[in-house]
Design a protein around this motif. Sequence first.
Motif, PDB file in Angstrom:
ATOM      1  N   HIS A  79     -17.256 -46.211 -33.482  1.00 55.16           N
ATOM      2  CA  HIS A  79     -17.097 -44.786 -33.167  1.00 55.16           C
ATOM      3  C   HIS A  79     -16.136 -44.135 -34.154  1.00 55.16           C
ATOM      4  CE1 HIS A  79     -15.410 -41.312 -31.013  1.00 55.16           C
ATOM      5  NE2 HIS A  79     -16.545 -41.290 -30.313  1.00 55.16           N
ATOM      6  N   ALA A  80     -15.031 -44.806 -34.449  1.00 53.95           N
ATOM      7  CA  ALA A  80     -14.016 -44.247 -35.346  1.00 53.95           C
ATOM      8  C   ALA A  80     -14.582 -43.959 -36.735  1.00 53.95           C
ATOM      9  CB  ALA A  80     -12.815 -45.180 -35.449  1.00 53.95           C
ATOM     10  N   MET A  81     -15.505 -44.773 -37.192  1.00 49.39           N
ATOM     11  CA  MET A  81     -16.103 -44.553 -38.514  1.00 49.39           C
ATOM     12  C   MET A  81     -16.910 -43.259 -38.536  1.00 49.39           C
ATOM     13  SD  MET A  81     -18.678 -46.977 -40.741  1.00 49.39           S
ATOM     14  CE  MET A  81     -17.424 -48.212 -41.046  1.00 49.39           C
ATOM     15  N   VAL A  82     -17.696 -43.042 -37.491  1.00 56.48           N
ATOM     16  CA  VAL A  82     -18.497 -41.819 -37.410  1.00 56.48           C
ATOM     17  C   VAL A  82     -17.574 -40.605 -37.307  1.00 56.48           C
ATOM     18  CG1 VAL A  82     -20.233 -40.554 -36.061  1.00 56.48           C
ATOM     19  CG2 VAL A  82     -20.476 -43.019 -36.424  1.00 56.48           C
ATOM     20  N   SER A  83     -16.538 -40.691 -36.496  1.00 55.77           N
ATOM     21  CA  SER A  83     -15.580 -39.592 -36.361  1.00 55.77           C
ATOM     22  C   SER A  83     -14.925 -39.269 -37.696  1.00 55.77           C
ATOM     23  CB  SER A  83     -14.499 -39.935 -35.335  1.00 55.77           C
ATOM     24  OG  SER A  83     -15.050 -40.008 -34.054  1.00 55.77           O
ATOM     25  N   HIS A  84     -14.527 -40.320 -38.417  1.00 48.78           N
ATOM     26  CA  HIS A  84     -13.889 -40.131 -39.724  1.00 48.78           C
ATOM     27  C   HIS A  84     -14.862 -39.481 -40.718  1.00 48.78           C
ATOM     28  CE1 HIS A  84     -11.265 -40.875 -43.128  1.00 48.78           C
ATOM     29  NE2 HIS A  84     -12.309 -41.394 -43.765  1.00 48.78           N
ATOM     30  N   GLN A  85     -16.119 -39.917 -40.698  1.00 49.40           N
ATOM     31  CA  GLN A  85     -17.108 -39.340 -41.608  1.00 49.40           C
ATOM     32  C   GLN A  85     -17.373 -37.871 -41.285  1.00 49.40           C
ATOM     33  OE1 GLN A  85     -20.421 -42.072 -41.414  1.00 49.40           O
ATOM     34  NE2 GLN A  85     -19.373 -43.586 -42.694  1.00 49.40           N
ATOM     35  N   LEU A  86     -17.424 -37.529 -40.007  1.00 47.96           N
ATOM     36  CA  LEU A  86     -17.596 -36.123 -39.635  1.00 47.96           C
ATOM     37  C   LEU A  86     -16.396 -35.286 -40.072  1.00 47.96           C
ATOM     38  CD1 LEU A  86     -19.195 -36.146 -36.075  1.00 47.96           C
ATOM     39  CD2 LEU A  86     -20.275 -35.662 -38.280  1.00 47.96           C
ATOM     40  N   ALA A  87     -15.204 -35.834 -39.904  1.00 48.35           N
ATOM     41  CA  ALA A  87     -14.002 -35.122 -40.341  1.00 48.35           C
ATOM     42  C   ALA A  87     -14.037 -34.892 -41.844  1.00 48.35           C
ATOM     43  CB  ALA A  87     -12.757 -35.902 -39.941  1.00 48.35           C
ATOM     44  N   ARG A  88     -14.496 -35.887 -42.589  1.00 47.94           N
ATOM     45  CA  ARG A  88     -14.598 -35.738 -44.044  1.00 47.94           C
ATOM     46  C   ARG A  88     -15.612 -34.655 -44.406  1.00 47.94           C
ATOM     47  NH1 ARG A  88     -16.424 -40.058 -48.608  1.00 47.94           N
ATOM     48  NH2 ARG A  88     -16.047 -38.671 -50.370  1.00 47.94           N
ATOM     49  N   LEU A  89     -16.761 -34.662 -43.746  1.00 44.24           N
ATOM     50  CA  LEU A  89     -17.770 -33.628 -43.990  1.00 44.24           C
ATOM     51  C   LEU A  89     -17.228 -32.235 -43.693  1.00 44.24           C
ATOM     52  CD1 LEU A  89     -21.065 -35.124 -42.545  1.00 44.24           C
ATOM     53  CD2 LEU A  89     -20.792 -34.124 -44.809  1.00 44.24           C
ATOM     54  N   GLU A  90     -16.552 -32.100 -42.563  1.00 45.55           N
ATOM     55  CA  GLU A  90     -16.008 -30.801 -42.184  1.00 45.55           C
ATOM     56  C   GLU A  90     -14.921 -30.360 -43.155  1.00 45.55           C
ATOM     57  OE1 GLU A  90     -15.176 -31.357 -37.991  1.00 45.55           O
ATOM     58  OE2 GLU A  90     -17.169 -30.574 -37.488  1.00 45.55           O
ATOM     59  N   SER A  91     -14.154 -31.297 -43.653  1.00 48.00           N
ATOM     60  CA  SER A  91     -13.141 -30.981 -44.658  1.00 48.00           C
ATOM     61  C   SER A  91     -13.810 -30.507 -45.951  1.00 48.00           C
ATOM     62  CB  SER A  91     -12.273 -32.210 -44.933  1.00 48.00           C
ATOM     63  OG  SER A  91     -11.368 -31.957 -45.970  1.00 48.00           O
ATOM     64  N   MET A  92     -14.863 -31.179 -46.346  1.00 53.55           N
ATOM     65  CA  MET A  92     -15.591 -30.779 -47.552  1.00 53.55           C
ATOM     66  C   MET A  92     -16.232 -29.402 -47.387  1.00 53.55           C
ATOM     67  SD  MET A  92     -17.410 -34.422 -48.472  1.00 53.55           S
ATOM     68  CE  MET A  92     -18.031 -33.994 -50.099  1.00 53.55           C
ATOM     69  N   ALA A  93     -16.752 -29.134 -46.195  1.00 49.77           N
ATOM     70  CA  ALA A  93     -17.412 -27.856 -45.926  1.00 49.77           C
ATOM     71  C   ALA A  93     -16.405 -26.733 -45.697  1.00 49.77           C
ATOM     72  CB  ALA A  93     -18.331 -27.978 -44.709  1.00 49.77           C
ATOM     73  N   GLY A  94     -15.191 -27.104 -45.301  1.00 50.95           N
ATOM     74  CA  GLY A  94     -14.171 -26.090 -45.030  1.00 50.95           C
ATOM     75  C   GLY A  94     -14.338 -25.403 -43.693  1.00 50.95           C
ATOM     76  N   THR A  95     -15.142 -25.993 -42.823  1.00 52.17           N
ATOM     77  CA  THR A  95     -15.387 -25.392 -41.514  1.00 52.17           C
ATOM     78  C   THR A  95     -15.929 -26.460 -40.558  1.00 52.17           C
ATOM     79  OG1 THR A  95     -16.450 -23.520 -40.384  1.00 52.17           O
ATOM     80  CG2 THR A  95     -17.776 -24.694 -42.016  1.00 52.17           C
ATOM     81  N   SER A  96     -15.941 -26.144 -39.281  1.00 53.37           N
ATOM     82  CA  SER A  96     -16.506 -27.060 -38.292  1.00 53.37           C
ATOM     83  C   SER A  96     -18.026 -27.065 -38.393  1.00 53.37           C
ATOM     84  CB  SER A  96     -16.108 -26.632 -36.879  1.00 53.37           C
ATOM     85  OG  SER A  96     -14.726 -26.750 -36.710  1.00 53.37           O
ATOM     86  N   LEU A  97     -18.608 -28.235 -38.287  1.00 52.13           N
ATOM     87  CA  LEU A  97     -20.064 -28.373 -38.318  1.00 52.13           C
ATOM     88  C   LEU A  97     -20.638 -28.599 -36.927  1.00 52.13           C
ATOM     89  CD1 LEU A  97     -20.352 -30.613 -41.496  1.00 52.13           C
ATOM     90  CD2 LEU A  97     -20.612 -28.126 -41.328  1.00 52.13           C
ATOM     91  N   PHE A  98     -19.769 -28.988 -35.985  1.00 53.48           N
ATOM     92  CA  PHE A  98     -20.175 -29.242 -34.608  1.00 53.48           C
ATOM     93  C   PHE A  98     -19.198 -28.588 -33.642  1.00 53.48           C
ATOM     94  CE2 PHE A  98     -22.088 -32.821 -36.818  1.00 53.48           C
ATOM     95  CZ  PHE A  98     -23.307 -32.954 -36.201  1.00 53.48           C
ATOM     96  N   THR A  99     -19.713 -28.243 -32.473  1.00 53.72           N
ATOM     97  CA  THR A  99     -18.859 -27.910 -31.335  1.00 53.72           C
ATOM     98  C   THR A  99     -19.074 -29.028 -30.324  1.00 53.72           C
ATOM     99  OG1 THR A  99     -20.589 -26.618 -30.240  1.00 53.72           O
ATOM    100  CG2 THR A  99     -19.056 -25.418 -31.675  1.00 53.72           C
ATOM    101  N   THR A 100     -18.090 -29.275 -29.507  1.00 53.85           N
ATOM    102  CA  THR A 100     -18.234 -30.321 -28.495  1.00 53.85           C
ATOM    103  C   THR A 100     -17.885 -29.762 -27.125  1.00 53.85           C
ATOM    104  OG1 THR A 100     -15.969 -31.084 -28.847  1.00 53.85           O
ATOM    105  CG2 THR A 100     -17.696 -32.200 -30.082  1.00 53.85           C
ATOM    106  N   ASP A 101     -18.626 -30.207 -26.128  1.00 57.55           N
ATOM    107  CA  ASP A 101     -18.296 -29.903 -24.739  1.00 57.55           C
ATOM    108  C   ASP A 101     -18.779 -31.062 -23.884  1.00 57.55           C
ATOM    109  OD1 ASP A 101     -21.064 -29.360 -23.716  1.00 57.55           O
ATOM    110  OD2 ASP A 101     -20.928 -27.630 -25.024  1.00 57.55           O
ATOM    111  N   HIS A 102     -17.887 -31.598 -23.100  1.00 59.47           N
ATOM    112  CA  HIS A 102     -18.212 -32.720 -22.217  1.00 59.47           C
ATOM    113  C   HIS A 102     -18.935 -33.851 -22.960  1.00 59.47           C
ATOM    114  CE1 HIS A 102     -16.878 -30.219 -18.955  1.00 59.47           C
ATOM    115  NE2 HIS A 102     -17.717 -29.287 -19.334  1.00 59.47           N
ATOM    116  N   ARG A 103     -18.395 -34.229 -24.106  1.00 61.88           N
ATOM    117  CA  ARG A 103     -18.910 -35.342 -24.925  1.00 61.88           C
ATOM    118  C   ARG A 103     -20.235 -35.056 -25.603  1.00 61.88           C
ATOM    119  NH1 ARG A 103     -16.560 -40.786 -23.319  1.00 61.88           N
ATOM    120  NH2 ARG A 103     -14.816 -40.217 -22.011  1.00 61.88           N
ATOM    121  N   ARG A 104     -20.689 -33.854 -25.592  1.00 61.08           N
ATOM    122  CA  ARG A 104     -21.944 -33.476 -26.253  1.00 61.08           C
ATOM    123  C   ARG A 104     -21.609 -32.714 -27.531  1.00 61.08           C
ATOM    124  NH1 ARG A 104     -27.152 -34.511 -26.712  1.00 61.08           N
ATOM    125  NH2 ARG A 104     -28.412 -32.691 -27.116  1.00 61.08           N
ATOM    126  N   CYS A 105     -22.204 -33.094 -28.655  1.00 61.06           N
ATOM    127  CA  CYS A 105     -22.007 -32.413 -29.935  1.00 61.06           C
ATOM    128  C   CYS A 105     -23.194 -31.494 -30.200  1.00 61.06           C
ATOM    129  CB  CYS A 105     -21.898 -33.420 -31.080  1.00 61.06           C
ATOM    130  SG  CYS A 105     -20.444 -34.446 -31.039  1.00 61.06           S
TER     131      CYS A 105
END
Length: 90
Positions: free
Chosen positions: A50-76
């Motif tokens: 799980h941590a690897m996927v989270s880290h990769q999403l954080a990297r993508l969002e950092s590269m994009a300069g914005t959030s790519l997903f919203t989350t609510d109740h564990r749903r992306c």
Amino acid sequence: MQDFSGFAGATARTSEPVQTPVPAYLVTTLFTVADQGSVTKAATFMGVPHAMVSHQLARLESMAGTSLFTTDHRRCRLTDIGRRLVRATG
């Protein structure tokens, strides 16, 4: 490799588009999380922690300069920018 040029979040800090190559594994992570609807399900599907996927999403969002997903109740869910990126790279 894909790039984020032309996306609103990519130009937030500069007046010129960012020409950042995106490794294929990060694009795969983006698609998988979008398809599976959660980081946990995507990690299980990909057979990685799980941590690897989270880290990769954080990297993508950092590269994009914005959030790519919203989350609510564990749903992306993809943001508007996230949906544009998926369409552009798919």
